[in-house]
Design a protein around this motif. Structure first.
Motif, PDB file in Angstrom:
ATOM      1  N   SER A 139       4.198  -1.812   6.165  1.00 23.67           N
ATOM      2  CA  SER A 139       3.115  -2.775   5.889  1.00 23.67           C
ATOM      3  C   SER A 139       3.670  -4.178   5.702  1.00 23.67           C
ATOM      4  O   SER A 139       3.085  -5.158   6.187  1.00 23.67           O
ATOM      5  CB  SER A 139       2.340  -2.351   4.643  1.00 23.67           C
ATOM      6  OG  SER A 139       1.769  -1.076   4.832  1.00 23.67           O
ATOM      7  N   GLN A 140       4.787  -4.286   4.981  1.00 20.36           N
ATOM      8  CA  GLN A 140       5.399  -5.600   4.765  1.00 20.36           C
ATOM      9  C   GLN A 140       5.889  -6.186   6.089  1.00 20.36           C
ATOM     10  O   GLN A 140       5.709  -7.380   6.346  1.00 20.36           O
ATOM     11  CB  GLN A 140       6.557  -5.482   3.767  1.00 20.36           C
ATOM     12  CG  GLN A 140       6.115  -5.172   2.354  1.00 20.36           C
ATOM     13  CD  GLN A 140       7.271  -4.820   1.441  1.00 20.36           C
ATOM     14  OE1 GLN A 140       8.326  -4.375   1.894  1.00 20.36           O
ATOM     15  NE2 GLN A 140       7.069  -4.999   0.140  1.00 20.36           N
ATOM     16  N   ARG A 141       6.546  -5.361   6.922  1.00 16.98           N
ATOM     17  CA  ARG A 141       7.029  -5.846   8.239  1.00 16.98           C
ATOM     18  C   ARG A 141       5.869  -6.330   9.094  1.00 16.98           C
ATOM     19  O   ARG A 141       5.948  -7.390   9.715  1.00 16.98           O
ATOM     20  CB  ARG A 141       7.779  -4.723   8.976  1.00 16.98           C
ATOM     21  CG  ARG A 141       9.223  -4.613   8.626  1.00 16.98           C
ATOM     22  CD  ARG A 141       9.998  -3.761   9.622  1.00 16.98           C
ATOM     23  NE  ARG A 141       9.416  -2.460   9.870  1.00 16.98           N
ATOM     24  CZ  ARG A 141       9.657  -1.351   9.139  1.00 16.98           C
ATOM     25  NH1 ARG A 141      10.471  -1.423   8.102  1.00 16.98           N
ATOM     26  NH2 ARG A 141       9.092  -0.213   9.439  1.00 16.98           N
ATOM     27  N   GLN A 142       4.766  -5.550   9.133  1.00 20.19           N
ATOM     28  CA  GLN A 142       3.612  -5.944   9.944  1.00 20.19           C
ATOM     29  C   GLN A 142       3.005  -7.250   9.431  1.00 20.19           C
ATOM     30  O   GLN A 142       2.664  -8.133  10.224  1.00 20.19           O
ATOM     31  CB  GLN A 142       2.545  -4.845   9.919  1.00 20.19           C
ATOM     32  CG  GLN A 142       2.834  -3.716  10.878  1.00 20.19           C
ATOM     33  CD  GLN A 142       1.674  -2.730  10.903  1.00 20.19           C
ATOM     34  OE1 GLN A 142       1.179  -2.311   9.856  1.00 20.19           O
ATOM     35  NE2 GLN A 142       1.245  -2.381  12.101  1.00 20.19           N
ATOM     36  N   ALA A 143       2.848  -7.361   8.107  1.00 23.79           N
ATOM     37  CA  ALA A 143       2.246  -8.562   7.530  1.00 23.79           C
ATOM     38  C   ALA A 143       3.093  -9.792   7.830  1.00 23.79           C
ATOM     39  O   ALA A 143       2.574 -10.852   8.221  1.00 23.79           O
ATOM     40  CB  ALA A 143       2.062  -8.379   6.017  1.00 23.79           C
ATOM     41  N   LEU A 144       4.414  -9.675   7.683  1.00 22.63           N
ATOM     42  CA  LEU A 144       5.297 -10.810   7.984  1.00 22.63           C
ATOM     43  C   LEU A 144       5.289 -11.151   9.472  1.00 22.63           C
ATOM     44  O   LEU A 144       5.301 -12.325   9.855  1.00 22.63           O
ATOM     45  CB  LEU A 144       6.721 -10.519   7.516  1.00 22.63           C
ATOM     46  CG  LEU A 144       6.933 -10.530   6.002  1.00 22.63           C
ATOM     47  CD1 LEU A 144       8.371 -10.139   5.667  1.00 22.63           C
ATOM     48  CD2 LEU A 144       6.607 -11.898   5.423  1.00 22.63           C
ATOM     49  N   ALA A 145       5.276 -10.143  10.321  1.00 18.68           N
ATOM     50  CA  ALA A 145       5.249 -10.391  11.772  1.00 18.68           C
ATOM     51  C   ALA A 145       3.974 -11.132  12.162  1.00 18.68           C
ATOM     52  O   ALA A 145       4.013 -12.082  12.957  1.00 18.68           O
ATOM     53  CB  ALA A 145       5.370  -9.075  12.524  1.00 18.68           C
ATOM     54  N   LEU A 146       2.842 -10.714  11.603  1.00 15.36           N
ATOM     55  CA  LEU A 146       1.578 -11.397  11.916  1.00 15.36           C
ATOM     56  C   LEU A 146       1.586 -12.829  11.398  1.00 15.36           C
ATOM     57  O   LEU A 146       1.099 -13.738  12.065  1.00 15.36           O
ATOM     58  CB  LEU A 146       0.397 -10.612  11.333  1.00 15.36           C
ATOM     59  CG  LEU A 146       0.114  -9.259  11.989  1.00 15.36           C
ATOM     60  CD1 LEU A 146      -0.953  -8.493  11.191  1.00 15.36           C
ATOM     61  CD2 LEU A 146      -0.317  -9.430  13.437  1.00 15.36           C
ATOM     62  N   ALA A 147       2.164 -13.029  10.236  1.00 15.06           N
ATOM     63  CA  ALA A 147       2.197 -14.378   9.659  1.00 15.06           C
ATOM     64  C   ALA A 147       3.127 -15.308  10.442  1.00 15.06           C
ATOM     65  O   ALA A 147       2.762 -16.442  10.753  1.00 15.06           O
ATOM     66  CB  ALA A 147       2.641 -14.305   8.195  1.00 15.06           C
ATOM     67  N   TYR A 148       4.306 -14.826  10.792  1.00 12.84           N
ATOM     68  CA  TYR A 148       5.306 -15.713  11.404  1.00 12.84           C
ATOM     69  C   TYR A 148       5.287 -15.728  12.930  1.00 12.84           C
ATOM     70  O   TYR A 148       5.591 -16.755  13.526  1.00 12.84           O
ATOM     71  CB  TYR A 148       6.704 -15.372  10.867  1.00 12.84           C
ATOM     72  CG  TYR A 148       6.843 -15.857   9.453  1.00 12.84           C
ATOM     73  CD1 TYR A 148       7.172 -17.172   9.186  1.00 12.84           C
ATOM     74  CD2 TYR A 148       6.573 -15.009   8.379  1.00 12.84           C
ATOM     75  CE1 TYR A 148       7.254 -17.629   7.883  1.00 12.84           C
ATOM     76  CE2 TYR A 148       6.659 -15.463   7.077  1.00 12.84           C
ATOM     77  CZ  TYR A 148       6.998 -16.775   6.838  1.00 12.84           C
ATOM     78  OH  TYR A 148       7.059 -17.244   5.551  1.00 12.84           O
TER      79      TYR A 148
END
Length: 190
Positions: A139-148
């Motif tokens: 979940s953290q990887r997906q959230a960061l990927a979407l943000a950056y």
């Protein structure tokens, strides 16, 4: 029987694909024919190449030899001569197609990012970042990927991941904190 007297017989046997006759023909004539090629090319290596090509022609076209038109040695010399002249012409074509570079053409600005040491450093940095990203939960990887990578804001991330806004914010914040700690421990400067 001398080698010169034996050449017509050898030619007729070579026309029948007799390998022994071909070898004898080669041994009887190669020195003289190499000299012919060398006189035209003035280069031993190229003369040997031409001689090899000429004998390939002899092997494949011996059936076309006509003793009424020329002696075997004349026929062989003609093949070698023509191959050597073709090689000279081919060399001139290569030389005329080659353009000399002037000094200005060699003045290309070096790109520091393509230097071996820089490529190695970048590669090692990528490995460290990948390792730290691997320590985050999905979940953290997906959230960061979407943000950056996609430039999404918290509300867009929450919608894309079908999660409450507070949860999406927590994934981004905790993911960044964990990533920052891991990268600092790995010696990666911000």
């Amino acid at each position: 029987m001398s080698a010169a007297e034996d050449l017509p017989q050898l030619m007729s046997r070579v026309a029948l694909r007799d390998r022994v006759a071909f070898e004898r023909l080669y041994r009887a004539t190669c020195a003289h024919l190499l000299g012919v090629a060398f006189r035209i090319l003035n280069n031993r290596d190229r003369a040997e190449e031409v001689l090899q090509e000429a004998f390939m022609n002899v092997w494949h076209n011996a059936a076309g030899y006509n003793p009424a038109v020329a002696s075997p040695m004349t026929w062989l010399i003609n093949i070698v001569r023509n191959k050597a002249i073709d090689a000279v012409r081919s060399g001139k074509t290569e030389r005329s197609a080659t353009v000399a570079l002037d000094d200005e053409g060699m003045d290309v600005a070096a790109d520091d990012s393509l230097q071996p040491q820089q490529l190695l450093d970048d590669s090692l940095l990528k490995v460290k970042i990948d390792r730290c990203m691997g320590e985050l939960n999905a979940s953290q990887r997906q959230a960061l990927a979407l943000a950056y990578y996609r430039g999404m804001v918290h509300t867009d991330i929450a919608e894309a991941l079908n999660a409450p806004l507070g949860t999406a914010k927590a994934w981004v914040r905790r993911g960044l904190d964990k990533l920052k700690s891991c990268l600092e421990a790995a010696g990666v400067a911000a």
